[in-house]
Design a protein around this motif. Structure first.
Motif, PDB file in Angstrom:
ATOM      1  N   GLY A   1       0.798  -1.221   0.000  1.00 32.12           N
ATOM      2  CA  GLY A   1       0.000   0.000   0.000  1.00 32.12           C
ATOM      3  C   GLY A   1       0.828   1.267   0.000  1.00 32.12           C
ATOM      4  O   GLY A   1       0.360   2.321  -0.426  1.00 32.12           O
TER       5      GLY A   1
ATOM      6  N   GLY B   1      -2.458  -2.515  -3.645  1.00 33.49           N
ATOM      7  CA  GLY B   1      -3.847  -2.582  -3.212  1.00 33.49           C
ATOM      8  C   GLY B   1      -4.590  -3.541  -4.115  1.00 33.49           C
ATOM      9  O   GLY B   1      -3.985  -4.302  -4.876  1.00 33.49           O
TER      10      GLY B   1
ATOM     11  N   TRP C   1      -6.841   0.124   1.068  1.00 34.60           N
ATOM     12  CA  TRP C   1      -6.393  -1.050   0.311  1.00 34.60           C
ATOM     13  C   TRP C   1      -7.407  -1.425  -0.764  1.00 34.60           C
ATOM     14  O   TRP C   1      -7.031  -1.755  -1.889  1.00 34.60           O
TER      15      TRP C   1
END
Length: 317
Positions: A136, A141, A226
Motif C-alpha cells: 500500500g 492494493g 487497500w
C-alpha cells in the motif's frame, strides 16, 4: 514390631485404669480356650486395564528440523522489472517447490526481511521463491497486489525445474502475505494478467498460512485504502479480495501455522479460518507452535526453524 508394642502398652494402660476404678473380683478358673483360625476371604482380582493410547494431536505434534543443507541463491524475473529471490539446495536432487510471500500489514514489508527465513526453508530441502508484491505504500492494493502474487506463481512454475524444483507449487505467506497468498491460490486464474513475465497454468499442491489474518472485513476502516473504499462503496473488491469468496470447491490441502503467543494476530484467526475451510469440505490442519510470537514464528534463529521444517514436511507429504 513397634505396632505390637504400642498395642500391648495401650492394653496395659487400659487394664490399669479399669483396675483402679473397679472393685477387686476374684475371677473364676479360666475355661480351656479354643483357638479359631481367622479365615481370609479371597478378594476378586480384576486384571488391570491397558491404558488407552493417546490420540496424537496434530496441533501440537512437534516437527524437528533436520540438519540444514547448504543453499545457494539466484533470482528470476517476475513482473514490471521486479524479481524474486530463489534459494535452493546445492546437493543435486528433486525438491518440492515453495513460493513464499512476506507480511507487513498490507501497507509495508519487503522480501529482504524474510530472505533468511526463505533460506531456512530451502535448507530443509526445498526450492524456495522469496517473492514480493506492491504494498500500500508504493501503489499496491486491490487488484494489483493480487496480480503480483499471481505473477510470482507463474514465474516459479516456469523456473522451478532450473533449480531442482519438481511437482506442484506449495504457496505460503506470513501475516498479510498469508492473506494475499491464500486469496490468489484459492481463486484459480481470477488474478491472471498480461503483466506477468511468465505465462501459463499454475498447478498448486497446497497452501500453508503462517499467522494469517484471513478476514479483512473484521479489520474495518484499516483496509479501506487497500480496497479503495468501504464495503458499501466498493463491495466487489472486498468480496474478491478475501479467500472466503473461493471456498465452494475444495482444491488442495491446507496447513495453518500459528503461534500460541501471537498477540498481533491471535490464534483465533487461524482457528476461525480452519472452521470455515472444514465446513466447505477442505482438507485442513492447524499446527500450533507453542509460545511463538507473530514475528518470532518466522525467526530463522528461533521458532522459524520449526516453522520451516513444518512447511517442507507438509510439502513432501
Amino acid at each position: 514390631m513397634n505396632g505390637r508394642i504400642g498395642l500391648l502398652s495401650l492394653a496395659v494402660a487400659t487394664m490399669s485404669c479399669v483396675a483402679a476404678d473397679a472393685p477387686v473380683v476374684t475371677a473364676p478358673p479360666a475355661a480351656p480356650s479354643t483357638t479359631v483360625r481367622a479365615t481370609t476371604i479371597p478378594t476378586t482380582t480384576v486384571p488391570p486395564t491397558a491404558p488407552t493410547a493417546p490420540v496424537p494431536d496434530r496441533r501440537t505434534a512437534r516437527v524437528v528440523p533436520a540438519t540444514p543443507l547448504a543453499v545457494d541463491r539466484s533470482e528470476v524475473p517476475v513482473v514490471d522489472g521486479r524479481s524474486a529471490e530463489v534459494f535452493f539446495p546445492l546437493d543435486p536432487g528433486e525438491y518440492p517447490t515453495v513460493v513464499f510471500f512476506h507480511g507487513g500489514s498490507w501497507y509495508g514489508g519487503e522480501p529482504a526481511s524474510t530472505a533468511e527465513f526463505a533460506r531456512t526453508i530451502a535448507g530443509q530441502g526445498a526450492v524456495v521463491f522469496n517473492a514480493t508484491y506492491l504494498t500500500g505504500q508504493n501503489g499496491g492494493g486491490f487488484p494489483i497486489s493480487y496480480e503480483d502474487v499471481y505473477c510470482a506463481l507463474t514465474a516459479a512454475s516456469s523456473a522451478a525445474g532450473e533449480f531442482g524444483g519438481v511437482g506442484p507449487l506449495f504457496v505460503t505467506g506470513h501475516s498479510a502475505g498469508a492473506h494475499l497468498a491464500s486469496t490468489v491460490a484459492m481463486s484459480g486464474t481470477q488474478f491472471g494478467n498480461a503483466r506477468c513475465v511468465a505465462a501459463g497454468a499454475v498447478d498448486i499442491g497446497g497452501f500453508i498460512g503462517i499467522a494469517g489474518p484471513y478476514d479483512t472485513l473484521a479489520l474495518g476502516s484499516f483496509m479501506v485504502p487497500w480496497f479503495g473504499g468501504t464495503p458499501e462503496e466498493v463491495a466487489e473488491p472486498w468480496e474478491l479480495g478475501n479467500p472466503a469468496h473461493s471456498l465452494e470447491e475444495p482444491v488442495f490441502p491446507v496447513a495453518l501455522i500459528h503461534g500460541s503467543g501471537d498477540r498481533l494476530v491471535p490464534l483465533l484467526s487461524s482457528e476461525s479460518f480452519q472452521t470455515l475451510l472444514e465446513a466447505a469440505g477442505w482438507d485442513v490442519e492447524l499446527y500450533v507452535v507453542p509460545a511463538a510470537t507473530h514475528n518470532g514464528i518466522i525467526d530463522p534463529f528461533g521458532d522459524g526453524r520449526e516453522t520451516a521444517a513444518k512447511i517442507v514436511d507438509f510439502a513432501r507429504s
